[in-house]
Write a protein that holds these residues in place. Structure first.
Motif, PDB file in Angstrom:
ATOM      1  N   LEU A   1       0.678  -1.374  -0.162  1.00  9.76           N
ATOM      2  CA  LEU A   1       0.000  -0.068   0.059  1.00  9.76           C
ATOM      3  C   LEU A   1       0.749   1.340  -0.066  1.00  9.76           C
ATOM      4  N   ALA A   2       0.271   2.423  -0.056  1.00  8.28           N
ATOM      5  CA  ALA A   2       0.975   3.722   0.005  1.00  8.28           C
ATOM      6  C   ALA A   2       2.064   3.997   1.196  1.00  8.28           C
ATOM      7  N   SER A   3       3.015   4.532   0.944  1.00  9.28           N
ATOM      8  CA  SER A   3       4.071   4.768   1.942  1.00  9.28           C
ATOM      9  C   SER A   3       3.874   5.948   2.535  1.00  9.28           C
ATOM     10  N   GLN A   4       4.934   6.468   3.394  1.00 12.16           N
ATOM     11  CA  GLN A   4       4.588   7.662   4.271  1.00 12.16           C
ATOM     12  C   GLN A   4       4.650   8.832   3.274  1.00 12.16           C
ATOM     13  N   SER A   5       5.699   8.581   2.412  1.00 11.19           N
ATOM     14  CA  SER A   5       6.205   9.822   1.612  1.00 11.19           C
ATOM     15  C   SER A   5       4.597  10.050   0.806  1.00 11.19           C
ATOM     16  N   ARG A   6       4.053   9.234   0.297  1.00 11.28           N
ATOM     17  CA  ARG A   6       2.864   9.333  -0.598  1.00 11.28           C
ATOM     18  C   ARG A   6       1.637   9.946   0.420  1.00 11.28           C
ATOM     19  N   MET A   7       1.658   9.427   1.654  1.00  8.48           N
ATOM     20  CA  MET A   7       0.461  10.041   2.357  1.00  8.48           C
ATOM     21  C   MET A   7       0.925  11.674   2.742  1.00  8.48           C
ATOM     22  N   CYS A   8       2.300  12.005   2.897  1.00  3.96           N
ATOM     23  CA  CYS A   8       2.467  13.407   3.106  1.00  3.96           C
ATOM     24  C   CYS A   8       2.062  14.090   1.947  1.00  3.96           C
ATOM     25  N   ARG A   9       2.372  13.633   0.873  1.00  7.68           N
ATOM     26  CA  ARG A   9       1.814  14.504  -0.596  1.00  7.68           C
ATOM     27  C   ARG A   9       0.364  14.577  -0.551  1.00  7.68           C
ATOM     28  N   LEU A  10      -0.191  13.615  -0.037  1.00  2.37           N
ATOM     29  CA  LEU A  10      -1.584  13.423  -0.039  1.00  2.37           C
ATOM     30  C   LEU A  10      -2.308  14.396   0.828  1.00  2.37           C
ATOM     31  N   GLU A  11      -1.662  14.812   2.108  1.00  5.10           N
ATOM     32  CA  GLU A  11      -2.383  15.568   3.057  1.00  5.10           C
ATOM     33  C   GLU A  11      -1.865  17.127   2.559  1.00  5.10           C
ATOM     34  N   ASN A  12      -1.136  17.184   1.757  1.00  5.68           N
ATOM     35  CA  ASN A  12      -0.699  18.790   1.483  1.00  5.68           C
ATOM     36  C   ASN A  12      -1.106  18.854  -0.017  1.00  5.68           C
ATOM     37  N   LEU A  13      -2.026  18.013  -0.522  1.00  5.70           N
ATOM     38  CA  LEU A  13      -2.654  18.251  -1.987  1.00  5.70           C
ATOM     39  C   LEU A  13      -3.872  19.102  -2.001  1.00  5.70           C
ATOM     40  N   PRO A  14      -4.887  18.925  -0.994  1.00 12.18           N
ATOM     41  CA  PRO A  14      -6.207  19.792  -1.166  1.00 12.18           C
ATOM     42  C   PRO A  14      -5.985  21.344  -0.882  1.00 12.18           C
ATOM     43  N   GLY A  15      -6.600  22.142  -1.654  1.00  6.42           N
ATOM     44  CA  GLY A  15      -6.480  23.463  -1.409  1.00  6.42           C
ATOM     45  C   GLY A  15      -7.831  23.868  -0.946  1.00  6.42           C
ATOM     46  N   VAL A  16      -7.974  25.167  -0.471  1.00 10.27           N
ATOM     47  CA  VAL A  16      -9.116  25.820   0.170  1.00 10.27           C
ATOM     48  C   VAL A  16     -10.430  25.388  -0.302  1.00 10.27           C
ATOM     49  N   ARG A  17     -10.567  25.520  -1.626  1.00 16.26           N
ATOM     50  CA  ARG A  17     -11.952  25.264  -2.258  1.00 16.26           C
ATOM     51  C   ARG A  17     -12.128  23.658  -2.233  1.00 16.26           C
TER      52      ARG A  17
END
Length: 446
Positions: free
Chosen positions: A110-126
């Motif tokens: 499954l996804a690694s920690q680095s992918r999880m970090c990028r996921l958490e920083n992906l969404p913007g305000v909208r």
């Protein structure tokens, strides 16, 4: 050197027999109950709802893990007690977590920690605004029938931080830097929404737009449902009261005592004190009074209920304000307003048992997304508990109890050509309730 065939040293003999332990058991997991959470997720589709709010910037032919898969994995990690993104590196090869994500135990990790970090920083305000709306839609979909009336408990909770996070603020009461997110639950403990904000008391001008978006989203699903907002004195402001009246929303708020309010109950306090002194003094004496009054900043007078209580420690007077026309003062206070205290338990489940205060990202948008991830984990645990028989002790169990009893179950996973076998402990004390729950989860409302 990490050789799994070497025996584990330092174990004492038992009954005269030596104990030989090796890390060669094959595909084992200590979280087999996660599969029950996966069944809840298939009904509620929390990960899909959140993933649909985001655009995936990755090249489609190079995607190994979809946004929904990563969100689902992250929520199940949180529900199972692994709230840190770093835990993904240790759990990505866990056979049960793979199965919970509809992957074979022998398949890709499954996804690694680095992918999880990028996921958490992906969404913007909208995207986060859309996720807030998705959480409200999930709440509305969780009830089988459109209710005639709902009660929404709104409250805030302090979240200490220890870095340079955006929106952090020093709070003198807690003597720490942190956030003070506003969270909303319904009267039955369903999660409705959460907003990250600095660690200060929310003002009426700040709460009003939050309520506007919340009520608008609910009424887009249930246009004829009556809504009652219930909160403590932090939310009793002229802006909130006027907005509730203008938008046909009922309210019942705590009210800070003032000199003017105390003049209304001075005689009642004296009579209650006299009654207590004349009694055996083994219990408290409680009396109620209602009257019309209002602060100078209010646009009109409102119905105010006073609760006067005298006990061995002296007199205690509390006030609430409401626009409800019916009901006796005692019933409104004891049976309606005081039930607001259950929201504290819901916040405890979300914050303490599911570590929703783990908002350590630098960006405020990432921390807001984390609140939604922990809210998704809350829904998974809530769905698991909602599937319990009503007379079972698990129907009112705390989330950490459910995790300990029903999720942290060891299993040996054997993948065969046409089936996957899970060998669970014969001594598992909660086999019966797990069978019942798995049978009842498909009946959850979606």
């Amino acid at each position: 050197m990490n050789d799994p065939t070497l025996p584990l040293s330092g174990l004492s003999s038992v009954g005269g027999k030596s104990v030989i332990a090796r890390f060669d058991g094959g595909m084992l997991s200590s979280n087999s109950g996660v599969l029950a959470l996966a069944e809840v997720e298939k009904r509620l589709r929390v990960a899909d709802r959140l993933a649909r709010c985001m655009d995936d910037p990755r090249c489609p032919d190079q995607i190994a893990h979809s946004l929904a898969d990563m969100i689902g994995f992250r929520m199940k990690m949180i529900a199972a007690g692994y709230e840190d993104g770093n835990d993904a590196n240790r759990l990505r090869s866990d056979p049960v977590f793979k199965m919970a994500q509809d992957a074979l135990p022998s398949g890709r990790d499954l996804a690694s920690q680095s992918r999880m970090c990028r996921l958490e920083n992906l969404p913007g305000v909208r995207e986060l605004v859309a996720m807030g709306r998705a959480m409200v839609d999930l709440y509305c979909a969780s009830l089988r029938q459109v209710p005639k009336r709902i009660v929404l408990d709104i409250d805030d909770t302090f979240d200490a931080v220890h870095g340079g996070q955006q929106l952090r603020l020093f709070n003198a009461h807690y003597d720490e830097y942190g956030f003070q997110p506003v969270v909303v639950f319904d009267g039955d403990g369903r999660f409705v929404g959460a907003v990250l904000r600095p660690a200060r008391r929310p003002s009426g001008a700040e709460i009003r737009p939050h309520l506007r978006r919340l009520v608008r989203a609910i009424r887009s699903n249930w246009p004829n449902t009556s809504i009652l907002i219930r909160a403590d004195g932090h939310y009793c402001s002229p802006q909130v009261i006027d907005w509730c009246r203008a938008n046909d929303v009922d309210f019942i708020f705590g009210l800070a005592p003032t000199t003017t309010l105390r003049k209304h109950v001075a005689d009642l306090e004296a009579r209650t004190m006299a009654r207590f002194e004349a009694s055996a003094k083994t219990g408290k004496v409680r009396r109620f009074k209602e009257f019309l009054d209002g602060a100078a900043s209010w646009s009109r007078v409102e119905r105010i209920i006073a609760r006067v209580e005298v006990g061995a420690q002296g007199a205690d007077t509390r006030f609430i304000v409401t626009n409800l026309a019916g009901g006796k003062a005692k019933a409104l206070y004891e049976d309606l307003y005081c039930r607001r205290g259950a929201a504290e338990n819901h916040i405890k489940s979300w914050k303490t048992h599911l570590a929703a205060d783990r908002t350590s990202c630098t960006r405020a948008t990432a921390n807001q997304f984390r609140l939604f991830l922990h809210a998704g984990a809350y829904w998974l645990m809530w769905g698991l508990r909602a599937a319990m028989p009503k007379r079972s002790s698990f129907a009112v169990a705390q989330f950490d109890t459910l995790r300990l009893r029903l999720i942290k179950i060891a299993a040996r996973v054997v993948e065969m050509k046409t089936q996957i076998r899970l060998h669970l402990p014969t001594s598992c004390p909660h086999q019966r309730i797990l069978r019942i729950v798995l049978d009842r989860i498909p009946r959850l409302a979606t």
